[in-house]
Design an enzyme around this catalytic site. Structure first.
Site, PDB file in Angstrom:
ATOM      1  N   SER A  90      21.037 -21.483  -5.405  1.00  0.00           N
ATOM      2  CA  SER A  90      21.291 -20.457  -6.342  1.00  0.00           C
ATOM      3  C   SER A  90      22.527 -20.955  -7.357  1.00  0.00           C
ATOM      4  O   SER A  90      23.302 -21.705  -6.710  1.00  0.00           O
ATOM      5  CB  SER A  90      21.921 -19.274  -5.581  1.00  0.00           C
ATOM      6  OG  SER A  90      22.317 -18.464  -6.520  1.00  0.00           O
ATOM      7  N   TYR A 103      27.489 -15.654   0.986  1.00  0.00           N
ATOM      8  CA  TYR A 103      25.936 -16.044   0.489  1.00  0.00           C
ATOM      9  C   TYR A 103      26.358 -17.273  -0.305  1.00  0.00           C
ATOM     10  O   TYR A 103      25.525 -18.385  -0.311  1.00  0.00           O
ATOM     11  CB  TYR A 103      25.278 -15.027  -0.419  1.00  0.00           C
ATOM     12  CG  TYR A 103      24.326 -15.610  -1.170  1.00  0.00           C
ATOM     13  CD1 TYR A 103      22.905 -15.608  -0.591  1.00  0.00           C
ATOM     14  CD2 TYR A 103      24.156 -15.866  -2.558  1.00  0.00           C
ATOM     15  CE1 TYR A 103      21.697 -15.760  -1.174  1.00  0.00           C
ATOM     16  CE2 TYR A 103      23.279 -16.325  -3.435  1.00  0.00           C
ATOM     17  CZ  TYR A 103      21.856 -16.292  -2.745  1.00  0.00           C
ATOM     18  OH  TYR A 103      20.880 -16.608  -3.232  1.00  0.00           O
TER      19      TYR A 103
END
Length: 222
Positions: A90, A103
């Site tokens: 990501s 995350y």
């Protein structure tokens, strides 16, 4: 399915499940030529307010499991003379966003693992390629859950409003990954307007790679 695929179910939140999954597929179905580590979960909220067990589950699924899968499939791929590992990370790996501390750190670990593994395979002369995929917000349930934490929701809304990011469709991601595998590309970055983020973040690694090998094979290369 119409593609002739076979579903093999595994709970990657269980320690060792990634390694066991590779063994089952190789033994029962056949050789693995391409691995796409796409499984992932998110926890939007402060680290202090996140349940400790949920934190462990996040790191297990997002980071430990893909590392296990890559490790388990490497030897068979090398023995067969080639293969490709695709790790879905990501753009959060390159940025600090409120509510995504855990995350983002899992994705930063996966991005660094992918770059280092590629350098390792290249340095050893092994025929296994590594593709790193760094994505902005994708229109899935994972993205909609950021609305549960107001600071995260406001941060994403601001970046979308400023045009720094745009919402990506799952179909666009799939097409880009397939093309990257076919073309032996090192990096997929979506949306394209954010391409400078991983390039700048990877610059120190890129310079070290040139110094050590004289060849620029950083994942920021397309």
């Amino acid at each position: 399915s119409h593609l002739g695929g076979v579903a093999v179910v595994a709970d990657l939140a269980v320690p060792g499940a990634g390694r066991a999954l590779v063994g089952r597929i190789e033994a029962d179905i056949g050789p693995i030529d391409v691995v796409v580590n796409n499984a992932g979960i998110d926890v939007a909220g402060s680290v202090l307010d996140t349940d400790p067990d949920e934190l462990e589950r996040l790191y297990q699924v997002n980071l430990v499991a893909p590392v296990q899968v890559c490790r388990a499939v490497l030897a068979p791929m090398i023995a067969r003379g080639g293969g490709r590992l695709v790790n879905i990370s990501s753009l959060a790996a390159e940025a600090a966003l409120p509510g995504l501390t855990a995350y983002s750190s899992t994705k930063a670990g996966l991005s660094q693992f992918s770059a280092s593994l590629r350098a390792e395979m290249s340095g050893l002369g092994q025929p296994v390629g590594v593709t790193l995929v760094e994505l902005g917000p994708v229109a899935t349930d994972l993205y909609t859950r950021i609305d549960l934490h107001p600071p995260t929701r406001r941060a994403f809304a601001r970046m979308l409003r400023l045009g720094l990011l745009s919402l990506i469709s799952p179909e666009a991601v799939s097409e880009a990954v397939v093309e990257a595998v076919r073309a032996d590309r090192d990096l997929v970055c979506l949306p394209g307007r954010a391409r400078a983020f991983p390039w700048l973040a990877a610059l120190p690694r890129r310079l070290v790679g040139v110094a050590l090998t004289g060849v620029n094979r950083d994942p920021a290369q397309a």
